[in-house]
Design a protein around this motif. Sequence first.
Motif: not given
Length: 72
Positions: A34-54
């Motif tokens: 996670w430390k290596e990929i967090e700069g280009f990864s987005y975790l959902p903050k609420h139920n209507n949100d989605e994961y996103r990755f560059v």
Amino acid sequence: MTTKTWWSMDDLMNESNESRKWIKDNLIKNEDVWKEIEGFSYLPKHNNDEYRFVGTKMKEFLESNFKRLKEG
């Protein structure tokens, strides 16, 4: 084939040919990875949100770390 700019979890599952559980266990919940990929990864903050990755960066990471990730 061109890579999408932003990948969803489904895109990452398709590109890696891995399950959602594998991705969560081996990429997101693994602190070292996670430390290596967090700069280009987005975790959902609420139920209507989605994961996103560059897409380009995640693809590069998966290719560069294939043996390490698969040998776990």
